[in-house]
Design an enzyme around this catalytic site. Structure first.
Site, PDB file in Angstrom:
ATOM      1  N   ARG A  42       0.774  -1.351  -0.074  1.00 47.45           N
ATOM      2  CA  ARG A  42       0.063   0.004  -0.310  1.00 47.45           C
ATOM      3  C   ARG A  42       0.727   1.403  -0.051  1.00 47.45           C
ATOM      4  NH1 ARG A  42      -3.004  -3.689   1.829  1.00 47.45           N
ATOM      5  NH2 ARG A  42      -0.832  -4.364   2.764  1.00 47.45           N
ATOM      6  N   THR A  43       1.654   1.445   0.863  1.00 52.10           N
ATOM      7  CA  THR A  43       2.584   2.624   0.834  1.00 52.10           C
ATOM      8  C   THR A  43       3.301   3.095  -0.037  1.00 52.10           C
ATOM      9  OG1 THR A  43       2.620   2.102   3.432  1.00 52.10           O
ATOM     10  CG2 THR A  43       3.998   3.862   2.575  1.00 52.10           C
ATOM     11  N   LYS A  71      26.135  -3.528  -2.427  1.00 53.26           N
ATOM     12  CA  LYS A  71      27.392  -3.665  -2.446  1.00 53.26           C
ATOM     13  C   LYS A  71      28.074  -3.056  -1.287  1.00 53.26           C
ATOM     14  CE  LYS A  71      27.244  -2.902  -7.324  1.00 53.26           C
ATOM     15  NZ  LYS A  71      27.549  -1.969  -8.449  1.00 53.26           N
ATOM     16  N   ARG A  92      11.395   4.100   3.387  1.00 53.62           N
ATOM     17  CA  ARG A  92      11.413   3.027   4.206  1.00 53.62           C
ATOM     18  C   ARG A  92      12.183   2.384   4.712  1.00 53.62           C
ATOM     19  NH1 ARG A  92       5.973  -0.697   4.400  1.00 53.62           N
ATOM     20  NH2 ARG A  92       5.088   1.131   4.944  1.00 53.62           N
ATOM     21  N   HIS A 120       5.474   6.000  11.429  1.00 55.60           N
ATOM     22  CA  HIS A 120       4.870   5.831  10.066  1.00 55.60           C
ATOM     23  C   HIS A 120       3.848   6.875   9.919  1.00 55.60           C
ATOM     24  CE1 HIS A 120       3.693   4.143   6.441  1.00 55.60           C
ATOM     25  NE2 HIS A 120       3.351   3.167   6.628  1.00 55.60           N
TER      26      HIS A 120
END
Ligand code: NCD
Length: 344
Positions: A42-43, A71, A92, A120
């Site tokens: 969703r986000t 890396k 995120r 959030h």
């Protein structure tokens, strides 16, 4: 964000929801970068859809293994590079404080799309919009939060925000192991909010105006055994819904696992699918406001590092060892600015 700024954002989101076509060129020529170091449906998609519906374009990754992160690139190098390519950065990350740390190295606005078990904030904007639409205001409500309150970043942000509107009461429903972290309860106390902690849904559901369900966050437990001890403890069933007010709203940030039984999805009091849709509109409003902002031109912060001052092993300052020490004082107590943990 002040309450006035929230009000302005909410009104803009409602206008966009009503007539999205009017906004289809607002971000034409702009680029948003989405750096997703953790899974998301969703986000990430609602951010991407939001930018595209505003006429802008999107770059980024949803699998860090497919980028230079695999890396061994530092967060600050990735952020410095990507801010050169984009006008807004959405991040995120599984580590607490990663978004705040990123903002030290970015000259474009950084949006926190979830930092570990910490916060959030744009999910909270989604939740507030839904509450406001359903209840007419975000004040004077009895809000129950149920499930993994320790690791549930959406709950932390929601409580922080709801504590700023007057007259709200909170019922915190969890096992003792999954209680809210102390920095969140301290914030509720500092805001003078009434709250109580209980262990079952049955004992409080009849009082609630909003029930905010959450899943037990399996990926944040140290071991699978620890998770299994908590899994499946809470389940919202039709029997429990029968005890609730006729206008209680059930919200959930989603994804849900087994904490809401299938037959409850049909109950008109469940509003989580509408809530997820609101996420796109409120993010459109946020992006369109931020796209108007000028690049700050602020130099990145290359201060003397002081890893180890924060005792929270999940704090970004203990993972990206070049970060400068950042401390704030809340209610007379020193807290880590990245992750909010008390540091004394
Ligand atoms: C939440 C999250 O990622 O914190 N989901 C979301 O963003 N809508 C909740 C969760 O994962 O349980």
């Amino acid at each position: 964000m002040s309450l006035d700024e929230w009000e302005e954002l909410y009104r803009l989101a409602l206008r966009i929801k009503k007539s999205p076509a009017e906004f289809r060129d607002v971000c034409r020529g702009r680029i948003m970068a989405t750096l997703f170091y953790e899974p998301s449906t969703r986000t990430q998609m609602s951010f991407q859809a939001a930018m595209m519906r505003l006429g802008g374009k999107v770059i980024g990754f949803s699998d860090p293994n497919a980028s230079s992160v695999s890396k061994g690139e530092t967060l600050r190098d990735t952020v410095r590079i990507v801010t050169g390519y984009s006008d807004i950065l959405v991040i995120r990350n599984p580590i607490e404080g990663a978004a705040y740390a990123s903002a030290l190295y970015s000259h474009v606005p950084v949006i926190n799309a979830g930092d570990g078990g910490h916060l959030h904030p744009t999910q909270t904007l989604t939740d507030l919009m839904t509450i406001r639409e359903l209840k007419g205001s975000c004040e004077g409500l009895t809000v129950g939060c149920c499930g993994d309150l320790f690791n549930g970043r959406t709950v932390h942000s929601l409580l922080r925000a709801m504590s700023r509107f007057s007259g709200n009461k909170f019922v915190l429903i969890s096992t003792p192991e999954l209680k809210l972290p102390s920095y969140v309860t301290d914030e509720l106390k500092a805001a003078g909010c009434e709250f109580c902690e209980v262990q079952t849904l049955e004992e409080c559901i009849s009082e609630l105006d909003i029930l905010y369900m959450t899943r037990i966050q399996r990926e944040r437990f140290k071991t699978l055994e620890d998770y299994n001890r908590q899994a499946g403890v809470y389940r919202l069933t039709a029997d429990k819904m029968a005890l609730a007010k006729p206008d209680m709203a059930v919200l959930h940030p989603l994804p849900k696992v087994d904490e809401i039984s299938y037959d409850v999805d049909d109950d008109p009091r469940t509003q989580y699918f509408e809530q997820a849709e609101n996420g796109m509109f409120i993010r459109m409003a946020l992006i369109s406001q931020l796209c108007g902002a000028e690049r700050t031109g602020r130099p990145p912060v290359y201060g003397a590092p002081e890893a180890g001052y924060c005792k929270n092993p999940r704090c970004i300052s203990n993972h990206e060892k070049y970060l400068p020490k950042r401390v704030k004082v809340v209610g007379g107590e020193e807290r880590c600015q990245y992750c909010d943990s008390p540091i004394t």
